[in-house]
Design an enzyme around this catalytic site. Structure first.
Site, PDB file in Angstrom:
ATOM      1  CG  ASN A  29      -8.364  -2.524  -2.612  1.00 56.69           C
ATOM      2  OD1 ASN A  29      -7.373  -2.883  -1.970  1.00 56.69           O
ATOM      3  ND2 ASN A  29      -8.968  -1.367  -2.384  1.00 56.69           N
ATOM      4  CG  HIS A  31      -9.953  -3.172   4.683  1.00 50.91           C
ATOM      5  ND1 HIS A  31     -10.887  -2.795   3.754  1.00 50.91           N
ATOM      6  CD2 HIS A  31      -8.941  -2.253   4.605  1.00 50.91           C
ATOM      7  CE1 HIS A  31     -10.469  -1.698   3.129  1.00 50.91           C
ATOM      8  NE2 HIS A  31      -9.322  -1.354   3.629  1.00 50.91           N
ATOM      9  CG  HIS A  89      -4.193  -6.213  -1.291  1.00 50.24           C
ATOM     10  ND1 HIS A  89      -3.161  -5.324  -1.011  1.00 50.24           N
ATOM     11  CD2 HIS A  89      -5.340  -5.486  -1.180  1.00 50.24           C
ATOM     12  CE1 HIS A  89      -3.663  -4.126  -0.754  1.00 50.24           C
ATOM     13  NE2 HIS A  89      -4.980  -4.203  -0.844  1.00 50.24           N
ATOM     14  CE1 TYR A 126      -4.473   3.215  -1.637  1.00 46.00           C
ATOM     15  CE2 TYR A 126      -2.207   2.574  -2.098  1.00 46.00           C
ATOM     16  CZ  TYR A 126      -3.361   2.432  -1.359  1.00 46.00           C
ATOM     17  OH  TYR A 126      -3.428   1.497  -0.353  1.00 46.00           O
ATOM     18  CB  VAL A 149      -5.331  -3.421   7.432  1.00 44.46           C
ATOM     19  CG1 VAL A 149      -5.586  -2.598   8.695  1.00 44.46           C
ATOM     20  CG2 VAL A 149      -6.469  -4.396   7.191  1.00 44.46           C
ATOM     21  CG  ASP A 186      -1.859  -1.210   1.204  1.00 41.43           C
ATOM     22  OD1 ASP A 186      -3.074  -1.020   1.013  1.00 41.43           O
ATOM     23  OD2 ASP A 186      -1.389  -2.350   1.382  1.00 41.43           O
TER      24      ASP A 186
END
Length: 478
Positions: free
Chosen positions: A236, A331, A321, A201, A359, A171
Site C-alpha cells: 500500500n 489490518h 502484501h 515508506y 501487519v 515492510d
C-alpha cells in the site's frame, strides 16, 4: 545395571512419546503460542539523510541505487537497475565470469519521472540474459573514474532437488531497526530476497521529500540488492495516491524504479508475475490491483497455476502484501476478499507457503483452510487442511510506523506462533521433500532465531503417501 538400563529405556520411551505429541501438534494445529517477549527497540524514526548508510558514491554522475532482480522465467537472466543523478550517461553493462575481465556487454534503457516538483535521476534498466547456471558474474556500470563494479551468483539449474536459501523481508523502511534487519539478513546465508511489499515508506513524506526518500532507500538497500536478486512485490505504501500534490497515478515511483520480469510469465502487468528459481516456483500477486473474477490478475493466475510443474519445481510459493490470515487487530480481515477469490485455488494447487507483510509483527499459521465458508449453513471457521498452505506474516522489517502487538485474544486455533518484534525470515530448501524455515528476531541489535520449523513438501509428501499406500495394497494382494 539391569535397573539402570530399564530406566534409560523408560526415559527414551517417554522422550519419544513427547516428541510424537509435539510433532502432532505442529502438524495438526493445536499448539499455538503468543510470545510475550518485549524488546527495547530503537526509535521508529527514519535515519537522518546525512548518515553514511545513504552515502552518495564518489565521482561525477556515478551510478547509485544499484539493484538486481531475476530477468526471466528460469533464472538465466537478471535485470540490473541503477540511477545516474546528473545526466543519462552510459546504458551499457559490461560483465563476465572473471574479476576485471568483462567479455560481454548488454545495452539497457533509461527513463525518469517527476513527482510534484521533484525530478528523478536517470533510471536505467538493463536485461542481461543467456547466463550460465550456478556461476559468479562480475558486472561494471558507469563511465571512467565514476564506474562501479559489483557481482552476483546465478542459481542452480531448475531441478527438484536443487537446494537454495531465500530470505523473506517485508515492510522494511529506512530506520535503525530497518538497518538491523538488513545487516542480520546479509549474514544469514540467504541467496535471494522475496520482498513482501512496502519498500521505502517515502509516501509518509510530502512534496519533494517523497522522491528524496526513494533515493535514500535505493542507496540503503544497495549493499544487498546489488549483489543478489530481490524479488519485488508492491504494498500500500507504493500506491502514493496524493491528490493534494496532484499525484494520482498509482505506483508511479515504484514502477519507474523497480523492474520485474512479468512478460516472461505472460503477465500483462509488472505488479503480478511468476519466476522459477532452483526448485521453487514463485508467484507474486498484487493485493492492490483488481483480482476478482474476469480481471487480468485473476485470469493470469488461473493460467499460471496450470503451468506449475511440481516434478521440476516442487516448492510452490506465493508472495503478496496483505495477509489472508491474520490474528492481529491491525489490518484484521483486510485479506478476506482475496481469500474468498483465491483460497480454493491455493488449496487445490497444494501451495506450500504464502508470505505476506502489511501487519508490523510476525505470525505463522498451521495448514488450515476456510474453503467451505457458507453464511447460510454456518460453516465459517478455518479448519485443519493438509492440502492448505502455511501462511506467514513478515511485516516486521523495521519501518517508521513501529510494531503492532494488538493480537486477538484468545489466540485462534489456526495461529501457530506470533510475536511483535522486528526481524526477517529465511527458507532453506534442502531437496524436493524438506525445507528448513526460521524467523530471526532482531534482539536489541543481535540476531536471534525465535521460530524454526522443518516443513515437508506438499506435493512430494502426498505422492510419497500415495505410493506407500499403493505398495501396501500390492503386498496385501500377493
Amino acid at each position: 545395571m539391569l535397573l539402570a538400563s530399564r530406566l534409560l529405556r523408560l526415559q527414551l520411551f517417554r522422550f519419544v512419546i513427547i516428541l510424537v505429541l509435539v510433532l502432532s501438534y505442529v502438524e495438526n494445529g493445536n499448539a499455538g503460542l503468543t510470545s510475550t517477549f518485549v524488546r527495547t527497540q530503537w526509535p521508529a524514526a527514519d535515519i537522518p539523510l546525512d548518515n553514511e548508510v545513504f552515502a552518495i558514491p564518489k565521482g561525477y554522475n556515478a551510478p547509485q541505487q544499484v539493484h538486481i532482480t531475476q530477468g526471466d522465467y528460469d533464472g538465466k537472466a537478471v535485470i540490473i537497475s541503477w540511477v545516474t543523478p546528473d545526466e543519462p550517461g552510459s546504458n551499457t553493462v559490461k560483465y563476465g565470469t572473471s574479476e576485471k575481465s568483462y567479455d560481454f556487454s548488454a545495452e539497457g534503457t533509461v527513463t525518469n519521472y517527476t513527482f510534484y516538483k521533484y525530478k528523478s535521476g536517470y533510471i536505467h534498466h538493463c536485461l542481461v540474459d543467456g547466463l550460465e547456471y550456478d556461476s559468479k558474474y562480475y558486472y561494471k556500470i558507469g563511465e571512467g573514474d565514476s564506474s562501479r563494479v559489483f557481482w552476483f551468483q546465478t542459481p542452480p539449474e531448475i531441478d527438484p532437488d536443487a537446494s537454495y536459501t531465500f530470505g523473506i523481508i517485508g515492510d522494511l523502511g529506512q530506520t535503525y531497526n530497518s538497518l538491523s534487519t538488513l545487516e542480520h539478513y546479509m549474514k544469514s546465508g540467504g541467496q535471494s530476497v522475496l520482498f513482501a511489499g512496502d519498500l521505502s515508506y517515502a509516501d509518509r513524506y510530502q512534496y519533494d521529500d517523497v522522491g528524496i526518500r526513494w533515493d535514500s532507500w535505493g542507496r540503503f538497500v544497495e549493499q544487498s540488492a546489488a549483489y543478489q536478486p530481490w524479488i519485488w512485490s508492491a504494498g500500500n505504501h507504493e500506491i502514493e495516491y496524493m491528490p493534494e500534490m496532484e499525484e494520482v497515478l498509482p505506483f508511479k515511483s515504484f514502477l519507474h524504479r523497480f523492474a520485474t520480469p512479468h512478460t516472461a510469465s505472460k503477465s500483462t502487468n509488472p505488479l503480478w508475475y511468476a519466476i522459477r528459481r532452483a526448485s521453487a516456483h514463485i508467484i507474486v500477486l498484487s493485493s492492490y490491483s483488481p483480482f476478482v473474477k474476469y480481471t487480468p490478475q485473476w485470469m493470469w493466475l488461473g493460467e499460471e497455476l496450470k503451468r506449475v510443474n511440481r516434478e521440476k519445481t516442487p516448492w510452490l510459493i506465493v508472495v503478496m502484501h496483505v495477509p489472508i490470515y491474520n490474528s492481529n487487530a491491525a489490518h484484521y480481515m483486510e485479506g478476506e476478499s482475496m481469500r474468498a477469490v483465491f483460497e480454493s485455488w491455493f488449496v487445490r494447487s497444494k501451495v506450500d507457503f504464502i508470505f505476506a507483510g502489511h501487519v508490523h509483527a510476525y505470525e505463522r499459521s498451521y495448514r488450515i483452510s476456510n474453503i467451505h465458508y457458507n453464511v447460510t449453513t454456518g460453516d465459517r471457521y478455518p479448519v485443519p487442511d493438509k492440502s492448505a498452505p502455511v501462511y506467514l506474516t513478515v511485516g516486521d522489517g523495521g519501518n517508521q510506523e513501529g510494531l503492532v502487538g494488538r493480537f486477538v485474544d484468545p489466540q485462534p486455533d489456526y495461529s501457530a506462533f506470533r510475536e511483535a518484534s522486528y526481524g526477517h525470515s529465511t527458507l532453506e530448501i534442502r531437496n524436493r521433500t524438506h525445507a528448513f524455515y526460521q524467523w530471526n528476531r532482531n534482539d536489541d541489535g543481535k540476531p536471534e532465531t525465535t521460530d524454526s520449523v522443518i516443513f515437508h513438501n506438499q506435493y512430494w509428501a502426498s505422492n510419497l503417501h500415495r505410493r506407500r499406500h499403493l505398495k501396501a495394497r500390492e503386498n496385501a494382494s500377493c
